[in-house]
Structure formats: C-alpha cells, structure tokens
Design an enzyme around this catalytic site. Structure first.
Site, PDB file in Angstrom:
ATOM      1  N   CYS A  88      53.658   5.668 102.225  1.00 22.71           N
ATOM      2  CA  CYS A  88      54.626   5.948 103.295  1.00 22.71           C
ATOM      3  C   CYS A  88      53.964   6.455 104.565  1.00 22.71           C
ATOM      4  CB  CYS A  88      55.696   6.912 102.800  1.00 22.71           C
ATOM      5  SG  CYS A  88      56.680   6.173 101.492  1.00 22.71           S
ATOM      6  N   HIS A 342      64.101   4.761 106.537  1.00 25.96           N
ATOM      7  CA  HIS A 342      62.647   4.819 106.335  1.00 25.96           C
ATOM      8  C   HIS A 342      62.079   3.428 106.095  1.00 25.96           C
ATOM      9  CE1 HIS A 342      58.741   6.027 105.164  1.00 25.96           C
ATOM     10  NE2 HIS A 342      58.944   6.236 103.864  1.00 25.96           N
TER      11      HIS A 342
END
Lengths: 394, 428
Positions: A88, A342
């Site tokens: 991420c 996200h």
C-alpha cells in the site's frame, strides 16, 4: 545529493476518487499525469522520465509488470519509465523513486504517477480475492486486509480498555472532513450510531471502519529545488523521506516482537524522515498530517507511531479533537482513506499532492491557515512497510 | 477364542476420538464432525492423543482402515503418517473396502507386531450428513508383539459372496440388498464363525448397523453402546467396540458383505483404565439439532497451490516444525529462510516443534474472507515459545486470554489437493 532539502514537487493533480465506471485505468492515469504536468507549467515533452505506482494492474486487465502503461496513456515517447510496487506504499514509492532519480542528477523533471483501477471487478473480486487466492496456501490462510487490522483493534481495545465507539469516531471525523473535498469517494456525513450499526466486516471492525474499494489516480512532478526556484509557479520542498520495510506479508504476526498495538515500520520510517527534516517535536512542528487510515484503528495507532502522542495515547488524542479540522494537528483533512477510498497505487501520490497543496496554500476549503510543514504517511501490507514524507513551503 | 500359544500380541493402549457435537438420530445419538474434518483429521486426532501418552513409542507400521478415505485413489495414509511424524520410518498401508476392515487392521497389526513392534492401527469414519445412522469418529490403537493391557488373538474368518451394501464405479450412493435376507445371511455367517471359534465371551456384530444389531441380540450380545452414542462409525466401529469392552474377555466379530472375522481380547493390567476412558468419550458430548453444514467455498475461491511447495514445507505444515534461534533463544515459526527476525543471528538452527497448546493474544471473526462462512482467526502465544496465527475451528469462537490447542483440520482443497493444516480450538 540527498532527497531532503534538494528535491521539490512542482506540480500536483488527482482524479476524482470513486467507483468510476466511465473511466478505465489508462484514462485515470492520463488525467492525473497530464494534470500534474500542466500544473507544473511545463509541456509533456519537457518531462524526462516517469515512475508508475500500481499495485494490482491485473485487476484492470493489464499485463501489469511494467511501466509501459504511462507511455501508452500519454504518448510518453521513448523515455525511461518504470513501474514500482510496495504494497500500500506503492504510490509513495513512485514519488520516492522519482525523487531518487532527481537526487541522482540523472533527470531534471520527473513524473510520479500512481493509478489503480480496482472496481472494474466487484469489491470482493478485488483485493479480497487476491489475499484469498494468492500468497501462501496454509500459513495465516484465512486472513484478509480487514481481518489483519482487526487483530490490532482487538488487542488495542483489550490492552488499553478502549471501546469500539472510539474507533468509530475516526470514521465520523474523516467523513466530516471529506465534505470539503470534492474529489472524495464519500461526501456524506455519518453518525457514530451509523458506524456502530454497520454490518461487521472483521470483528470488531464494521463496514464504516473500513476504506472502500475505489478507483483513482494521482500524480506529482518533481524537480531539483534549484530548478523549482527559477521556473516553478509554486513548489514544496521534500524535507525528509523515510521508507522502512520490516517483514514479509503475514510473517510479522508470527513474531513474538509484534505487540499488535502499532507498527515498527512507521516508527522507523518516521524516525528517518524526522531526522532528515530536523523534526524533534512532531505535534508542534507539523501543521497538517495525511496518514494511512485504511481502518479506523490504523489512524489511532499511526498517530502514536508518528509521535503525535505517546504510545497508548492515540485514542485520547483523537477524542481531544486535536486531529479534527480546527485542531492543533489536523489529521486526514482530505477525508483520508476512510472517505477518499484507497486505490492502492494512487493513495501515496494523492497524499503527497494533498500536503503539497496545503503547504502551498492551494487546499481550497480544506486549507489550514498558514500551513508550512506537513506530513504524508502510508502503511503497507499488515504494517510491514511504511513510507513517511515531510514536506514544507520553500 | 483361545489365543494361539505362539503369539503374545497385545493392545498397549487405545484412544477413541469423537467430535463433541452429537446429533439425535433415529437410533440414538450420532457424533457429528465439523465440516473441515475428514477421516485423516479424525484419525490423526485419535492417534495424536494416543501417542502423547507414549512419547517414546516409535511405530514401525501404520495401518489405516476407513471406508471414507478423503482420496478415493492415491492414498490417504500419507498425510496421516506426516501429521504423526512417522513418515520417514514406517510401513504404511490402508484398507478401504468395508467396515470390517477396522478389525482386519487390528488383526494385521497383531501379525506385523510379531516382527516389528509397536504397530499403530488407526480406523476413522466421516459418515455424518449421508447415512442417517452414521456418525463420525476414530480409534487409534498401539499394538505390541509383547503383551499390553489386553491380550489379542485372531479368530476364524470367512470371505463369502454375500452382498449387503456396495457401490460400483461411478455410483453416487450405496446399493443395498434386501434387509431381511441380509439379516439371515449375516446371522448364518456369524454363527459359522462362532462355531469355528473355540469359545470366548461377549459377542459383537457390525456393519449394516440395524441388521447387525438384530443379529447381535439374537446371539445374546451385550448391545451396541457405540451405535447408540456415536452412530455407525464404519471401519472405526469394530475397534470402538473392542476398546469399550477391553476390560472383559470378549470376542468382537465384524461382518460386512460376507467378510466375517473374529478377534478376541483378554484383559490384563491396565485394561480397565483404557476401557473406562473410551466409555467416557462415548458418554460425553453436547447434543445439537443439526449436522454441520457442508463446506462449500464460494465460486472463485481458488487458493494458490504447488505440489513442490507442499512437499518442501511438509515438516512445518504437518508437524509444526519450528526452529530455535541460538542467538536469542526464541522459537521461530514458520522457520525463517535466513537470519532471525528478532536478533539477526544467521543460524544454523536446530529443528524444534512448536507446542500445540497456548494462549490467545488477539483474534477476529472475519465475515469477508471467502471461506464459506465467518472465519475465526487467532494469534496464539504457544507454550514453550513461538506463535501461531491461523483459523479457529468453525464450531467455536475464542477470546483474548483463552487457553487453546492446535488441532489438525482441512484448510481447503486449493489446486485439487486436500490442504491439511492446524486450526485453533479451545482446550477442553
């Protein structure tokens, strides 16, 4: 030369974040990349190299193992383009690679673009299918991203005697912040009761404790500070950039050092960035923070790991209002991952762009008056990778 | 049945393992396993408990009997051997044709034990959810060539063509003969065996449960407590009857499809303890309304698998092989490829097994992992050091601080192979 103090960000752009059925991966990539180049006040031909951050290109039907999508999307001639990926932190990693490129003296104007098309498949066909079907077939099998962070929520609540309502307040706060961000995925206020009543995803976390699955792209253009001083309409300086990788995808949870109360990677990355930037009292020296709130518990422990408060004090910091808009250390004024979503490769680039916009006075309704120094932080995997960037006005 | 004078075969110890949940059936209670249990995991559960009482026993042979083998062809005894840690030094064989094979396994075990002792005999059954009278469970016995808690003697045996229940290749379910004719033929076969036997006490008939029960009553047998409390346990049934009656002199007869066989046992010191333990397992359990749902992973659930990886990592996977760091003394699981993640000591490290009991330090119940149901996940601080992070068994939930143990289960069937692994279960 080092990155810190020598590399500037001279252009920023982000697409709207959301379930963008009308736009494909290349469309998003092109919109962000060309937007950032235009924002820098230069022609695309002037950009010498590009770094692409995309974590899961196969979700968009791409081959995925290259940076070729940038050339395809914006006709980026025969120039060096590479794709980077770091869980991420992928978006931040693209920015960091571009910064290293500048610092090395190899190029003068470099594009960093993060893009992720996650919703051409169902939300459960996205990252969830990846964690279920890929990776080790026995060890930690049964994990999911919310399931991994739920382990921290359970332990944190047990250790510090914190209630689920405290976690829910992160979601309420960040959704409230997103009302002032026209590009956020969710722009509706939510109540504590709604967060608590939402269906459970991985107990104790419910759907409104979790970032949604989102499409989006963001880009920045980097240049040496010396170039920026002479040519850029406005710019921010990278004062510190730390990246720390501590472990593999799930192996960290097998280690006895793991206390399930925070992330060593964030503490290490922040230590590096703060040392470079001369930050000794983060809460006093930072004006604005974007941190990785993939789940509500994540923001609480991040504020501790970033040194905005002591360990175990994140819940109290949140409840004091200090991290809410108007507080002394506002966190995730963009709405964060809770409300922006996200798109993995885009998130870090979006955060950098957000902080650059804050310290250059261009954050619109979200602007923190007089903001000069800000921080962007992403956390990858189950907390085993962290990237922290400190940016400031020149 | 009089033991032949030239054999000292005996049962050293035995373990009856039954799932805790009991479903009310037409004939009593049926032990009902979780959806992630099969004959291998049930058999392993019985054998692990047995071998824990005999840490120095090094079985020279492993005989598995089951009519519900997880692999229809290709062998199910190998994963059992791996879980039990005997994979590199054991003669392993499996018998899978009829419920009689449980008793045949004991008989074969007795013969093998004469030359290489002890022999581990395991019989397991995963029958609930199909036949209404069927239950789930397993028996493990350690058979010795030199006595034990009970003497063991092989009696007469027959192999007539007398079909009761069978299946042709491609049949989805069992074909069954006419019940009254089966009963008559079975009674004749059993009487013939009894006549051939020199004597003995206690009579047990098995297979085709209801019919066998009638035959047993007609012959004056003691009645089938195993059937009443656990259901029909397939190949494990005759061995469960051997165990619960081990404290008296008995002849156990197994009969199925014309295969009739008698084994006699004679109690010696310690028999009462073993038999009482088995009877307690039979009587335990909690009654539940419905059998466990079938395990059905959703469409698209296709975990990565590699047979080379599975072979390479079978020590860590089947036996929880860990490593102890000579630098910091920590138990590391899974064993790291390189330096110690805590102290960076490069090794080499001695293999050490992760303990199988410990305490939960954190947990979640995951509603989105596509395992077919809510998936409990827990991190456990193991006794003796090291950590385990994995699934909780589907019939339980755990909380921080709970004492738990690791039990063998089926994790999934990714890549078309059965992936066995350990799951977390509360300590009884």
């Amino acid at each position: 030369m080092p990155i810190a103090g020598e590399v500037a960000i001279v252009g920023t752009a982000a697409t709207p974040f959301g379930v963008l059925h009308d736009r494909g991966y290349l469309d998003l990539l092109a919109e962000a990349a060309l937007g950032a180049i235009a924002d820098a006040g230069v022609e695309p031909d002037a950009v010498e190299a590009a770094w692409l951050g995309t974590a899961e290109p196969t979700l968009a039907g791409l081959v995925g193992d290259s940076g070729a999508a940038v050339a395809e999307a914006i006709g980026f001639g025969p120039r060096p383009v590479s794709r980077v990926s770091n869980f991420c932190c992928t978006g931040m990693e693209a920015v960091r690679a571009a910064a290293l490129d500048i610092a090395a003296g190899e190029h003068r104007l470099v594009l960093a673009v993060g893009a992720e098309k996650m919703r051409d498949v169902t939300s459960r066909g996205s990252l969830l299918a990846k964690t279920a079907n890929q990776t080790h077939p026995t060890l930690a099998k049964g994990r999911s991203a919310p399931g991994q962070f739920a382990l921290l929520a359970t332990r944190y609540m047990h250790e510090y005697e914190v209630g689920i309502e405290t976690l829910a307040r992160v979601s309420v706060k960040n959704h409230e912040h997103a009302l002032r961000n026209p590009k956020a995925h969710f722009r509706s206020p939510i109540t504590l009761e709604q967060v608590l009543a939402a269906p459970r995803v991985a107990e104790p976390l419910g759907t409104l404790d979790c970032t949604p699955t989102t499409d989006g792209a963001a880009a920045v253009v980097l240049a040496p500070v010396e170039w920026a001083r002479r040519h850029a309409p406005r710019y921010a300086v990278i004062r510190g950039f730390g990246l720390a990788v501590t472990d593999g995808y799930f192996s960290t949870f097998f280690h006895e050092d793991e206390d399930f109360l925070g992330f060593r990677a964030t503490r290490a990355a922040a230590g590096t960035a703060y040392r470079q930037a001369g930050i000794t009292d983060p809460r006093a020296q930072l004006d604005v923070v974007e941190c990785h709130d993939c789940f509500t518990i994540t923001e609480i422990v991040n504020t501790e790991d970033l040194g905005l408060c002591g360990r175990g004090e994140g819940a109290a910091l949140l409840e004091s209002g200090a991290t809410t808009a108007g507080g002394d250390i506002p966190v995730n004024l963009s709405g964060g991952l809770q409300a922006c979503g996200h798109p993995v490769g885009a998130t870090g680039a979006r955060m950098i762009a957000e902080i650059v916009d804050q310290v250059t006075g261009r954050a619109g309704e979200r602007q923190v008056a007089g903001a000069r120094t800000g921080l962007a932080h992403t956390l990858g995997g189950p907390g085993v990778i962290s990237a922290v960037a400190v940016l400031s006005a020149p | 049945v009089t033991p032949p004078p030239d054999t000292d075969a005996g049962i050293l110890d035995g373990e009856l393992h039954l799932p805790f949940r009991r479903i009310i059936t037409g004939t009593g209670r049926g032990a009902c396993a979780d959806p992630d249990e099969d004959a291998v995991t049930l058999g392993a559960s019985a054998a692990l408990a047995l071998l824990e009482r005999h840490p120095d026993a090094r079985p020279a042979a492993l005989v598995l009997a089951t009519v519900t083998p997880p692999y229809a062809e290709g062998g199910s005894v190998q994963p059992l051997a791996e879980i039990l840690g005997v994979q590199d030094r054991v003669f392993a064989v499996e018998l899978t044709s009829t419920p009689r094979d449980g008793l045949a396994a004991l008989r074969i075990g007795g013969s093998l034990a004469a030359s290489s002792s002890p022999v581990l005999v395991v019989a397991a059954h995963r029958g609930s959810g199909g036949d209404a009278e069927a239950g789930d469970g397993a028996v493990a016995l350690l058979v010795s060539g030199a006595g034990g808690v009970a003497g063991l003697s092989a009696g007469p045996a027959r192999a007539e063509e007398a079909r009761e229940r069978w299946r042709l290749p491609g049949d989805a379910s069992l074909r069954e003969g006419d019940a009254s004719a089966v009963s008559g033929r079975m009674e004749k076969g059993v009487r013939a065996v009894l006549e051939q036997a020199a004597g003995g006490a206690g009579i047990v008939a098995l297979a085709g449960l209801r019919v066998a029960g009638r035959v047993e009553r007609a012959l004056g047998g003691p009645g089938d407590a195993v059937a009443a409390h656990a259901g029909a346990l397939g190949a494990a049934h005759p061995l469960a009857r051997v165990l619960v009656g081990l404290d008296r002199e008995q002849t156990v007869i197994a009969t199925a499809n014309g295969l009739v066989e008698a084994v006699g046992t004679r109690p010696m010191d310690g028999a009462t303890e073993v038999a009482s333990r088995a009877r307690a397992v039979l009587d335990a359990g909690v009654e539940a309304d419905a059998p466990a749902r079938a395990w059905a992973p959703p469409e698209g659930f296709a975990p990565y698998q590699s047979l080379s990886r599975a072979w390479r990592e079978r020590g860590a996977e089947f036996r929880l092989e860990a490593a102890r760091c000579p630098g910091c003394g920590r138990v590391l699981y899974p064993p790291p490829a390189g330096a110690c993640p805590s102290c960076a000591h490069p090794g080499p490290r001695a293999v050490e097994h992760l303990g199988r009991t410990g305490k939960v330090i954190t947990e979640t119940r995951d509603h989105v992992y596509p395992g077919g149901a809510v998936t409990g996940m827990a991190v456990v601080e193991m006794d003796g050091g090291g950590r385990f992070y994995g699934q909780v068994i589907p019939s339980e939930t755990v909380a921080v601080g709970d004492r738990v143990r690791l039990v063998p289960r089926v994790l999934h069937c990714g890549g078309g192979v059965i992936q066995y692994f350990w799951k977390v279960s509360r300590c009884p």
